[in-house]
Design a protein around this motif. Structure first.
Motif, PDB file in Angstrom:
ATOM      1  N   SER A  55       0.832  -1.208   0.000  1.00 49.32           N
ATOM      2  CA  SER A  55       0.000   0.000   0.000  1.00 49.32           C
ATOM      3  C   SER A  55       0.862   1.252   0.000  1.00 49.32           C
ATOM      4  CB  SER A  55      -0.967   0.004   1.175  1.00 49.32           C
ATOM      5  OG  SER A  55      -0.260   0.176   2.358  1.00 49.32           O
ATOM      6  N   MET A  56       2.069   1.185   0.558  1.00 54.22           N
ATOM      7  CA  MET A  56       2.914   2.378   0.586  1.00 54.22           C
ATOM      8  C   MET A  56       3.775   2.469  -0.681  1.00 54.22           C
ATOM      9  SD  MET A  56       2.030   3.807   3.326  1.00 54.22           S
ATOM     10  CE  MET A  56       2.971   4.842   4.394  1.00 54.22           C
ATOM     11  N   VAL A  57       4.499   1.410  -0.991  1.00 57.35           N
ATOM     12  CA  VAL A  57       5.496   1.476  -2.067  1.00 57.35           C
ATOM     13  C   VAL A  57       4.876   1.151  -3.431  1.00 57.35           C
ATOM     14  CG1 VAL A  57       7.712   0.591  -2.897  1.00 57.35           C
ATOM     15  CG2 VAL A  57       7.333   0.905  -0.446  1.00 57.35           C
ATOM     16  N   GLN A  58       4.207  -0.015  -3.486  1.00 63.61           N
ATOM     17  CA  GLN A  58       3.710  -0.468  -4.777  1.00 63.61           C
ATOM     18  C   GLN A  58       2.564   0.393  -5.320  1.00 63.61           C
ATOM     19  OE1 GLN A  58       3.871  -4.708  -4.814  1.00 63.61           O
ATOM     20  NE2 GLN A  58       2.163  -4.833  -6.237  1.00 63.61           N
ATOM     21  N   MET A  59       1.723   0.904  -4.402  1.00 61.25           N
ATOM     22  CA  MET A  59       0.537   1.642  -4.840  1.00 61.25           C
ATOM     23  C   MET A  59       0.800   3.140  -5.009  1.00 61.25           C
ATOM     24  SD  MET A  59      -1.683  -0.869  -4.973  1.00 61.25           S
ATOM     25  CE  MET A  59      -3.279  -0.102  -5.100  1.00 61.25           C
ATOM     26  N   ASN A  60       2.013   3.600  -4.702  1.00 58.42           N
ATOM     27  CA  ASN A  60       2.321   5.033  -4.840  1.00 58.42           C
ATOM     28  C   ASN A  60       3.524   5.215  -5.763  1.00 58.42           C
ATOM     29  OD1 ASN A  60       0.523   6.577  -2.923  1.00 58.42           O
ATOM     30  ND2 ASN A  60       1.362   5.053  -1.515  1.00 58.42           N
ATOM     31  N   ASP A  61       3.330   5.990  -6.831  1.00 57.57           N
ATOM     32  CA  ASP A  61       4.432   6.224  -7.770  1.00 57.57           C
ATOM     33  C   ASP A  61       5.604   6.923  -7.101  1.00 57.57           C
ATOM     34  OD1 ASP A  61       2.965   5.217  -9.809  1.00 57.57           O
ATOM     35  OD2 ASP A  61       2.146   7.164 -10.424  1.00 57.57           O
ATOM     36  N   ASN A  62       5.301   7.735  -6.094  1.00 56.71           N
ATOM     37  CA  ASN A  62       6.357   8.576  -5.530  1.00 56.71           C
ATOM     38  C   ASN A  62       6.838   8.102  -4.158  1.00 56.71           C
ATOM     39  OD1 ASN A  62       4.079   9.210  -4.152  1.00 56.71           O
ATOM     40  ND2 ASN A  62       4.283  11.427  -4.320  1.00 56.71           N
ATOM     41  N   ILE A  63       6.689   6.800  -3.875  1.00 59.96           N
ATOM     42  CA  ILE A  63       7.287   6.257  -2.649  1.00 59.96           C
ATOM     43  C   ILE A  63       8.158   5.062  -3.043  1.00 59.96           C
ATOM     44  CG2 ILE A  63       6.903   5.250  -0.361  1.00 59.96           C
ATOM     45  CD1 ILE A  63       4.368   6.807  -0.133  1.00 59.96           C
ATOM     46  N   VAL A  64       9.394   5.068  -2.561  1.00 55.73           N
ATOM     47  CA  VAL A  64      10.320   3.971  -2.884  1.00 55.73           C
ATOM     48  C   VAL A  64      10.806   3.330  -1.587  1.00 55.73           C
ATOM     49  CG1 VAL A  64      11.104   4.913  -5.099  1.00 55.73           C
ATOM     50  CG2 VAL A  64      12.263   5.610  -2.998  1.00 55.73           C
ATOM     51  N   GLY A  65      11.358   2.141  -1.715  1.00 54.60           N
ATOM     52  CA  GLY A  65      11.769   1.387  -0.525  1.00 54.60           C
ATOM     53  C   GLY A  65      13.241   1.522  -0.207  1.00 54.60           C
ATOM     54  N   LEU A  66      13.591   1.060   1.012  1.00 53.03           N
ATOM     55  CA  LEU A  66      14.985   1.085   1.457  1.00 53.03           C
ATOM     56  C   LEU A  66      15.140   0.004   2.531  1.00 53.03           C
ATOM     57  CD1 LEU A  66      17.677   2.881   1.412  1.00 53.03           C
ATOM     58  CD2 LEU A  66      16.796   3.921   3.487  1.00 53.03           C
ATOM     59  N   ASP A  67      16.358  -0.550   2.621  1.00 51.94           N
ATOM     60  CA  ASP A  67      16.659  -1.468   3.724  1.00 51.94           C
ATOM     61  C   ASP A  67      18.034  -1.083   4.262  1.00 51.94           C
ATOM     62  OD1 ASP A  67      16.782  -3.520   5.517  1.00 51.94           O
ATOM     63  OD2 ASP A  67      17.101  -5.097   4.028  1.00 51.94           O
ATOM     64  N   ALA A  68      18.055  -0.189   5.217  1.00 49.92           N
ATOM     65  CA  ALA A  68      19.320   0.328   5.761  1.00 49.92           C
ATOM     66  C   ALA A  68      19.824  -0.582   6.885  1.00 49.92           C
ATOM     67  CB  ALA A  68      19.114   1.745   6.289  1.00 49.92           C
ATOM     68  N   ALA A  69      21.115  -0.489   7.166  1.00 48.11           N
ATOM     69  CA  ALA A  69      21.710  -1.309   8.225  1.00 48.11           C
ATOM     70  C   ALA A  69      21.219  -0.871   9.607  1.00 48.11           C
ATOM     71  CB  ALA A  69      23.233  -1.185   8.163  1.00 48.11           C
ATOM     72  N   ILE A  70      21.232  -1.804  10.532  1.00 48.87           N
ATOM     73  CA  ILE A  70      20.842  -1.482  11.921  1.00 48.87           C
ATOM     74  C   ILE A  70      21.935  -0.635  12.572  1.00 48.87           C
ATOM     75  CG2 ILE A  70      20.553  -2.535  14.211  1.00 48.87           C
ATOM     76  CD1 ILE A  70      19.018  -4.823  12.770  1.00 48.87           C
ATOM     77  N   PHE A  71      23.182  -1.012  12.347  1.00 50.81           N
ATOM     78  CA  PHE A  71      24.294  -0.221  12.877  1.00 50.81           C
ATOM     79  C   PHE A  71      24.490   1.012  12.012  1.00 50.81           C
ATOM     80  CE2 PHE A  71      26.420  -4.390  14.328  1.00 50.81           C
ATOM     81  CZ  PHE A  71      25.819  -4.306  15.573  1.00 50.81           C
ATOM     82  N   MET A  72      24.677   2.144  12.662  1.00 57.23           N
ATOM     83  CA  MET A  72      24.933   3.376  11.908  1.00 57.23           C
ATOM     84  C   MET A  72      26.064   4.139  12.587  1.00 57.23           C
ATOM     85  SD  MET A  72      21.047   4.630  11.139  1.00 57.23           S
ATOM     86  CE  MET A  72      21.568   5.811   9.905  1.00 57.23           C
ATOM     87  N   HIS A  73      26.650   5.065  11.867  1.00 51.55           N
ATOM     88  CA  HIS A  73      27.717   5.858  12.476  1.00 51.55           C
ATOM     89  C   HIS A  73      27.172   6.531  13.747  1.00 51.55           C
ATOM     90  CE1 HIS A  73      30.845   8.765  13.128  1.00 51.55           C
ATOM     91  NE2 HIS A  73      31.581   8.112  12.229  1.00 51.55           N
ATOM     92  N   PRO A  74      27.948   6.476  14.861  1.00 53.47           N
ATOM     93  CA  PRO A  74      27.411   7.030  16.119  1.00 53.47           C
ATOM     94  C   PRO A  74      27.026   8.503  16.032  1.00 53.47           C
ATOM     95  CG  PRO A  74      29.689   6.229  16.394  1.00 53.47           C
ATOM     96  CD  PRO A  74      29.239   5.814  15.046  1.00 53.47           C
ATOM     97  N   LYS A  75      27.614   9.234  15.091  1.00 49.02           N
ATOM     98  CA  LYS A  75      27.243  10.655  14.961  1.00 49.02           C
ATOM     99  C   LYS A  75      25.778  10.824  14.541  1.00 49.02           C
ATOM    100  CE  LYS A  75      31.622  12.993  13.979  1.00 49.02           C
ATOM    101  NZ  LYS A  75      32.397  13.638  12.905  1.00 49.02           N
ATOM    102  N   THR A  76      25.246   9.781  13.870  1.00 50.75           N
ATOM    103  CA  THR A  76      23.831   9.811  13.475  1.00 50.75           C
ATOM    104  C   THR A  76      22.956  10.151  14.674  1.00 50.75           C
ATOM    105  OG1 THR A  76      24.312   7.981  11.979  1.00 50.75           O
ATOM    106  CG2 THR A  76      21.989   8.416  12.425  1.00 50.75           C
TER     107      THR A  76
END
Ligand code: GAP
Length: 515
Positions: A55-76
């Motif tokens: 409903s979010m990605v497939q049904m909307n032309d202007n929404i795309v997906g992402l799968d980011a890592a759980i660990f991130m730079h601590p400055k985040t």
């Protein structure tokens, strides 16, 4: 209250007995606020994720997906404000040694006042019958008005103390309201202090502060730091969104109520990047869209909006979509207008320009963000709570009995169809049943079962929410027809065997929910 408790206990027991949710590491007496999803649980959870993703990605032309890592730079987490401000106010009871969230203890007093007011209303409703006007009663009954006034005073003071991080006033409120430890009844409290909810660990072999990294407490930051990567690689123009499903971790002070509040959980988040000045319009838009999404699965009477009293450090507007869980209305999803707080903070700390060049106006600016954030586990709990029913049924012999039935929407049911042979020791019936199964399993999750009488097999499938059961009997051997039984109506129909796959696929299609 005890009815609510029983309903909730039954739900937890059902989740375990039928392989939906288990306590993590149960053989070692469990790990608190951590749960594992069993064979049917993982199917249901995946289906809920699919419903959200489509409903979010497939049904909307202007929404795309992402799968980011759980660990991130601590400055985040410095930039996002989580290192400094992702705290809950903690208080200990000196006698029972139990730990609580100070704001939740105060909210408990407000809930008691609400219950008192609701009781007055219920009593009056009984007394006045048809002619009862609840709005007028609430506006004029003195006892209700007194409690409403107390409730409002507490609400306003609590919101101010939380916004100003006034720990001393939280302690004062607990004392003034006479809050006792729910376990021991003791009023012997410590001071209130801030507790950071982020888990941390060490990266590689670097010891000490230098190697300290965090387990992400929300998936959103993975989206913010990838804003330019995604925008450029997909050539998106504003407004556009990035959606992500993934684990988040919070060292919750009090983690009760089963999978409602966990220390490891899953979020489904979408950040919608918009032109500054259009943010509040988009906020209203997403508020409505997200409620409609929930209403496709759950009755409107169990859903409501709740505006935030104290806004998070990043928001200029925020609302919760609350669901009526067995323990009352609680947050299921948050919709936040996050301004340009996060992108600006990452721009400043990283020294990298994070802006969008608007070809129409030839300006560059930091987009504003509207976020929708739902807990996958809470969605699971809401779905199970809404679906589980104990039903009285009348058998063919006129006798009544009860069945536990999970009235899940067919599109999200863990198993769509289970096939039984009338007799498990008849090789011809078994072969035909397997033939039906093999045809089904290419398009839907289907099962075969021959471990009991047909009646018992139906009960088991009802309990896991299977919308269709197919029985292969002696008539099948003659004319290749089978009976298909629908879970909710329990009606059976005779259909050609080669039609089963089409019938089940069409009746359990996710399209039914999405449209
Ligand atoms: N990025 C914004 C954010 O994380 P939040 O209101 O803190 O906002 C969003 O969390 C959703 O995540 C909540 O509405 C809830 O469904 C879920 N959630 C938060 N903490 C949770 C926990 N400890 N256990 C299970 N779900 C949780």
């Amino acid at each position: 209250m005890s009815n609510q408790n029983d309903t909730f206990k039954n739900l937890i027991a059902h989740c375990k007995e039928y392989g939906f949710v288990f306590q993590s590491s149960e053989i070692y007496d469990g790990l608190s606020a951590t749960y594992d999803y069993g064979p049917y649980g993982v199917e249901l959870k995946n289906n809920l994720k699919e419903y959200w993703w489509k409903s979010m990605v497939q049904m909307n032309d202007n929404i795309v997906g992402l799968d980011a890592a759980i660990f991130m730079h601590p400055k985040t987490w410095k930039a996002s404000g989580h290192v400094d401000a992702f705290n809950d106010p903690l208080i200990d009871n000196k006698d029972s040694k139990k730990r609580y969230r100070a704001d939740q203890l105060i909210e408990g007093v407000m809930e008691k006042l609400e219950n008192k007011m609701n009781k007055e209303v219920t009593k009056a409703k009984k007394r006045f019958g048809e002619s009862f006007d609840e709005v007028q009663f609430r506006a004029t009954n003195q006892r209700v008005l007194n409690n409403q006034k107390k409730h409002e005073a507490i609400r306003v003071r609590l919101a101010a103390a939380m916004t100003n991080e006034d720990m001393a006033d939280l302690k004062n409120m607990i004392e003034e309201l006479g809050v006792a430890c729910p376990e021991s009844g003791s009023k012997n409290w410590t001071e209130v202090r801030q507790f950071n909810l982020m888990f941390n660990t060490q990266l590689g072999a670097i010891a000490g502060e230098g190697g300290k990294i965090y387990l992400r407490p929300e998936t959103a930051q993975g989206i913010f730091v990838n804003f330019l990567n995604v925008q450029k690689s997909t050539r998106q123009s504003l407004p556009f969104g990035i959606a992500q499903i993934g684990k988040a971790f919070r060292n919750e002070i009090v983690a009760r109520q089963f999978i409602f509040r966990m220390r490891e959980f899953e979020q489904m988040e979408m950040q919608f990047f918009v032109k500054p000045g259009t943010d509040l319009e988009w906020y209203e838009n997403w508020k409505a869209k997200r409620l409609a999404w929930h209403k496709a699965l759950h009755p409107a009477s169990k859903l409501r909006y709740h505006d935030h009293d104290n806004l998070a450090h990043y928001a200029n507007a925020a609302v919760d979509i609350e669901f009526q869980f067995p323990f009352g209305f609680r947050e299921l999803e948050g919709i936040h207008s996050r301004t340009d707080f996060d992108l600006k903070a990452h721009q400043e700390l990283s020294g990298k320009k994070i802006q969008f060049f608007d070809p129409a106006t030839k300006e560059s600016y930091v987009p504003f963000v509207v976020e929708t954030s739902i807990g996958c586990d809470r969605m699971f709990l809401a779905t199970m709570a809404n679906a589980l029913e104990k039903e009285e049924i009348v058998g063919g012999n006129g006798k009544t009995s009860t069945r536990m039935v999970l009235k899940l929407h067919p599109a999200i049911a863990p198993v769509k169809c289970t096939v039984f042979p009338l007799k498990s020791n008849n090789p011809e019936l078994v072969a035909k049943a397997k033939e039906v199964l093999n045809d089904l399993r290419f398009s839907v999750n289907a099962q075969y079962d021959d471990t009991g009488s047909i009646g018992k097999l139906y009960r088991r499938q009802d309990a896991i929410g299977t919308p269709y059961c197919v029985t292969v009997d002696f008539q099948t051997l003659e004319d290749n027809t089978v009976t298909i039984r629908e879970r909710d109506s329990m009606k059976q129909e005779r259909v050609p065997m080669d039609q089963v796959e089409k019938i089940v696929r069409e009746k359990t299609d996710m399209r039914l929910l999405l449209s």
